[in-house]
Design an enzyme around this catalytic site. Structure first.
Site, PDB file in Angstrom:
ATOM      1  N   GLY A  69       6.301  15.204 -24.714  1.00  0.00           N
ATOM      2  CA  GLY A  69       5.961  15.846 -23.448  1.00  0.00           C
ATOM      3  C   GLY A  69       4.473  15.737 -23.143  1.00  0.00           C
ATOM      4  O   GLY A  69       4.072  15.560 -21.990  1.00  0.00           O
ATOM      5  N   THR A  70       3.656  15.831 -24.166  1.00  0.00           N
ATOM      6  CA  THR A  70       2.202  15.748 -23.973  1.00  0.00           C
ATOM      7  C   THR A  70       1.831  14.401 -23.364  1.00  0.00           C
ATOM      8  O   THR A  70       1.053  14.340 -22.401  1.00  0.00           O
ATOM      9  CB  THR A  70       1.481  15.933 -25.328  1.00  0.00           C
ATOM     10  OG1 THR A  70       1.827  17.222 -25.840  1.00  0.00           O
ATOM     11  CG2 THR A  70      -0.024  15.835 -25.185  1.00  0.00           C
ATOM     12  N   ASN A 147       6.472  28.052 -21.022  1.00  0.00           N
ATOM     13  CA  ASN A 147       7.006  28.036 -22.388  1.00  0.00           C
ATOM     14  C   ASN A 147       6.990  29.410 -23.039  1.00  0.00           C
ATOM     15  O   ASN A 147       7.819  29.714 -23.892  1.00  0.00           O
ATOM     16  CB  ASN A 147       6.239  27.023 -23.250  1.00  0.00           C
ATOM     17  CG  ASN A 147       4.763  27.020 -22.987  1.00  0.00           C
ATOM     18  OD1 ASN A 147       4.323  26.795 -21.864  1.00  0.00           O
ATOM     19  ND2 ASN A 147       3.989  27.307 -24.008  1.00  0.00           N
ATOM     20  N   SER A 195      10.652  16.542 -22.699  1.00  0.00           N
ATOM     21  CA  SER A 195      10.433  16.394 -24.147  1.00  0.00           C
ATOM     22  C   SER A 195      11.753  16.644 -24.872  1.00  0.00           C
ATOM     23  O   SER A 195      12.393  17.686 -24.668  1.00  0.00           O
ATOM     24  CB  SER A 195       9.382  17.394 -24.624  1.00  0.00           C
ATOM     25  OG  SER A 195       9.257  17.312 -26.023  1.00  0.00           O
ATOM     26  N   GLY A 196      12.145  15.695 -25.734  1.00  0.00           N
ATOM     27  CA  GLY A 196      13.453  15.773 -26.382  1.00  0.00           C
ATOM     28  C   GLY A 196      13.643  16.966 -27.294  1.00  0.00           C
ATOM     29  O   GLY A 196      14.725  17.571 -27.333  1.00  0.00           O
ATOM     30  N   HIS A 197      12.576  17.341 -28.035  1.00  0.00           N
ATOM     31  CA  HIS A 197      12.796  18.348 -29.078  1.00  0.00           C
ATOM     32  C   HIS A 197      13.023  19.746 -28.523  1.00  0.00           C
ATOM     33  O   HIS A 197      13.327  20.675 -29.265  1.00  0.00           O
ATOM     34  CB  HIS A 197      11.663  18.323 -30.122  1.00  0.00           C
ATOM     35  CG  HIS A 197      10.349  18.885 -29.685  1.00  0.00           C
ATOM     36  ND1 HIS A 197       9.967  20.166 -30.001  1.00  0.00           N
ATOM     37  CD2 HIS A 197       9.313  18.347 -28.996  1.00  0.00           C
ATOM     38  CE1 HIS A 197       8.738  20.386 -29.524  1.00  0.00           C
ATOM     39  NE2 HIS A 197       8.329  19.298 -28.910  1.00  0.00           N
ATOM     40  N   THR A 233       6.565  -0.953 -28.572  1.00  0.00           N
ATOM     41  CA  THR A 233       7.972  -1.173 -28.920  1.00  0.00           C
ATOM     42  C   THR A 233       8.721   0.154 -28.878  1.00  0.00           C
ATOM     43  O   THR A 233       8.252   1.158 -29.424  1.00  0.00           O
ATOM     44  CB  THR A 233       8.068  -1.816 -30.325  1.00  0.00           C
ATOM     45  OG1 THR A 233       7.340  -3.041 -30.287  1.00  0.00           O
ATOM     46  CG2 THR A 233       9.509  -2.094 -30.719  1.00  0.00           C
ATOM     47  N   CYS A 322      -4.424  33.618 -33.684  1.00  0.00           N
ATOM     48  CA  CYS A 322      -5.331  34.289 -34.603  1.00  0.00           C
ATOM     49  C   CYS A 322      -6.558  33.405 -34.817  1.00  0.00           C
ATOM     50  O   CYS A 322      -6.445  32.299 -35.329  1.00  0.00           O
ATOM     51  CB  CYS A 322      -4.623  34.513 -35.934  1.00  0.00           C
ATOM     52  SG  CYS A 322      -5.360  35.833 -36.862  1.00  0.00           S
TER      53      CYS A 322
HETATM   54  N1  PLP Z   1       4.615  21.374 -21.861  1.00  0.00           N
HETATM   55  C1  PLP Z   1       5.268  22.490 -22.191  1.00  0.00           C
HETATM   56  C2  PLP Z   1       5.603  23.493 -21.142  1.00  0.00           C
HETATM   57  C3  PLP Z   1       5.625  22.712 -23.530  1.00  0.00           C
HETATM   58  O1  PLP Z   1       6.273  23.836 -23.864  1.00  0.00           O
HETATM   59  C4  PLP Z   1       5.289  21.736 -24.497  1.00  0.00           C
HETATM   60  C5  PLP Z   1       5.607  21.961 -25.931  1.00  0.00           C
HETATM   61  O2  PLP Z   1       5.437  23.009 -26.474  1.00  0.00           O
HETATM   62  C6  PLP Z   1       4.635  20.574 -24.083  1.00  0.00           C
HETATM   63  C7  PLP Z   1       4.310  20.426 -22.762  1.00  0.00           C
HETATM   64  C8  PLP Z   1       4.291  19.494 -25.060  1.00  0.00           C
HETATM   65  O3  PLP Z   1       5.460  18.802 -25.451  1.00  0.00           O
HETATM   66  P1  PLP Z   1       5.483  17.951 -26.818  1.00  0.00           P
HETATM   67  O4  PLP Z   1       5.526  18.924 -27.933  1.00  0.00           O
HETATM   68  O5  PLP Z   1       6.733  17.126 -26.733  1.00  0.00           O
HETATM   69  O6  PLP Z   1       4.264  17.112 -26.806  1.00  0.00           O
END
Ligand code: PLP
Length: 388
Positions: A69-70, A147, A195-197, A233, A322
């Site tokens: 996702g990043t 999130n 993001s898949g995870h 790839t 923290c």
């Molecule tokens: N954007 C949001 C709203 C997220 O919750 C996250 C992951 O915590 C990300 C982006 C980043 O995704 P990734 O962990 O796949 O890089």
């Protein structure tokens, strides 16, 4: 162990693992090669692209596979700025993920950023968005679902406002995809991050939806993979995991998946709120992900609560970080106008379709007993007295 931190990451679905396994063993061909081994990989990647596209109702060619996702978030911002050197302004919100905020800030002072505030409910005002977009606004980027709190913005409307003012629109939908139904044909969204995870695919794979015709500049440059839009790839097994997870998520959503998540989430929330006093739910109760509950417990330090719940085998999250021995309130809670005490006493509970009612009831009992224990040890101000 009871896992209620599904906004942080999710368990890989067994069917996802099964679909990936051959591509980590004998089906190791490079999808760009012409012999059968490579063609098998290529066909599997094509199928995965269709599966991801169907989850958000896009065309397959509008999906680019990324590493996470990043990367998808960074790419959307990079591309919008690269494509138009005249436009040096970005509009975003004060509650975005750091993959948006920190990447945009890394381009300063060459660009200007306007962060839209959120109200007590965690929602932006659409009139603020209208006012913030300027002639030199290259991109508006607004997250679909937060999130931490699960609060969902009105993305289709925000995209319409943005397009009417001739800017590009991106949404970080990382924590929304797979949990709620998303249809990119319902609004002029140019870019959408996945993001898949977050929905039972493995970590290290994501996707970026790029609307057909939207101006685009690749972030990764090299071989011509992903139709020249993302070199490197293909991570074939991961991509197949993402495709399979997307198909499973689509099927869940078609068979009442949102309601099923909300039933579990509401059961958890009701169990807790009906058993102990001094619990507040944070954010708009109506505009939130069906799987997320964000609660503050009066006279409790969330860090202490997490230590106790972890000892009992329950995984939950707090937004506070923290640093140098002192807990900092979550910037999301601060942006919503909550004071430090409420922010530092807040926890995030996020369920998935892999949870069941028995787990929810057991988790509620653990949380209730841990809160009661902490309150009995520190009945006055809730400071972190024993567990730090
Ligand atoms: N954007 C949001 C709203 C997220 O919750 C996250 C992951 O915590 C990300 C982006 C980043 O995704 P990734 O962990 O796949 O890089």
């Amino acid at each position: 162990m009871i896992y209620l931190d599904n906004n942080a990451t999710t368990k890989v679905h067994p069917e996802v693992f099964e679909a990936m396994e051959p591509f980590l063993k004998d089906e190791f061909g490079n999808p760009s090669t012409g012999y059968d081994l490579g063609k098998n990989s290529n066909e599997a990647v094509t199928q995965a692209r269709n599966q991801v596209a169907q989850l958000i109702n896009s065309k397959a060619e509008e999906i680019i596979f990324t590493s996470c996702g990043t990367e998808s978030d960074n790419t959307a911002i990079f591309s919008a700025l690269k494509n138009n050197s005249e436009k040096r302004h970005i509009v975003t919100t004060s509650v975005e993920h750091s993959a948006i905020i920190l990447f945009a800030q890394s381009m300063m002072p060459d660009i200007e950023i306007t962060e839209l505030p959120v109200n007590n409910d965690g929602l932006i005002e659409l009139n603020d968005l209208r006012d913030a977009i300027r002639e030199d606004t290259a991109l508006v980027t607004i997250m679909w679902a937060n999130n931490e709190t699960g609060i969902c913005q009105d993305i289709y409307e925000a995209a319409k406002i943005t397009h009417a003012k001739n800017s590009l629109f991106h949404t970080d939908a990382v924590n929304a995809v797979g949990k709620i139904s998303i249809d990119v044909s319902k609004g002029p969204i140019d870019f959408l991050s996945i993001s898949g995870h977050k929905f039972h695919a493995p970590k290290g794979v994501g996707a970026l939806f790029v609307r057909a015709g939207a101006p685009f500049s690749p972030f990764f440059i090299g071989g011509g993979q992903e139709n020249g839009k993302r070199a490197g790839t293909e991570a074939v097994a991961q991509v197949i995991g993402l495709g399979t997870a997307a198909e499973l998520a689509k099927n869940r959503l078609l068979s009442g998946g949102e309601e099923k998540l909300a039933i579990l989430r509401d059961r958890l929330e009701n169990n807790i709120i009906s058993s102990i006093d001094g619990v507040q739910q944070n954010g708009c109760p109506k505009h939130r992900l069906p799987n997320t509950s964000h609660l503050s417990f009066e006279n409790i330090d969330a860090g202490d609560l997490l230590i106790l719940t972890n000892e009992k085998g329950l995984c939950i999250a707090s937004g506070s970080a923290c640093s140098t021995g002192k807990r900092e309130p979550s910037r999301i809670m601060t942006a919503m106008g909550h004071n430090d005490q409420r922010a530092l006493s807040s926890v995030r509970l996020s369920v998935s379709s892999m949870n069941n009612e028995e787990e929810i009831d057991n988790a509620s009992k653990i949380i209730i007993s841990c809160v009661e224990k902490l309150r009995s040890l520190n009945p006055t101000d809730g400071g972190p007295v024993i567990f730090g």
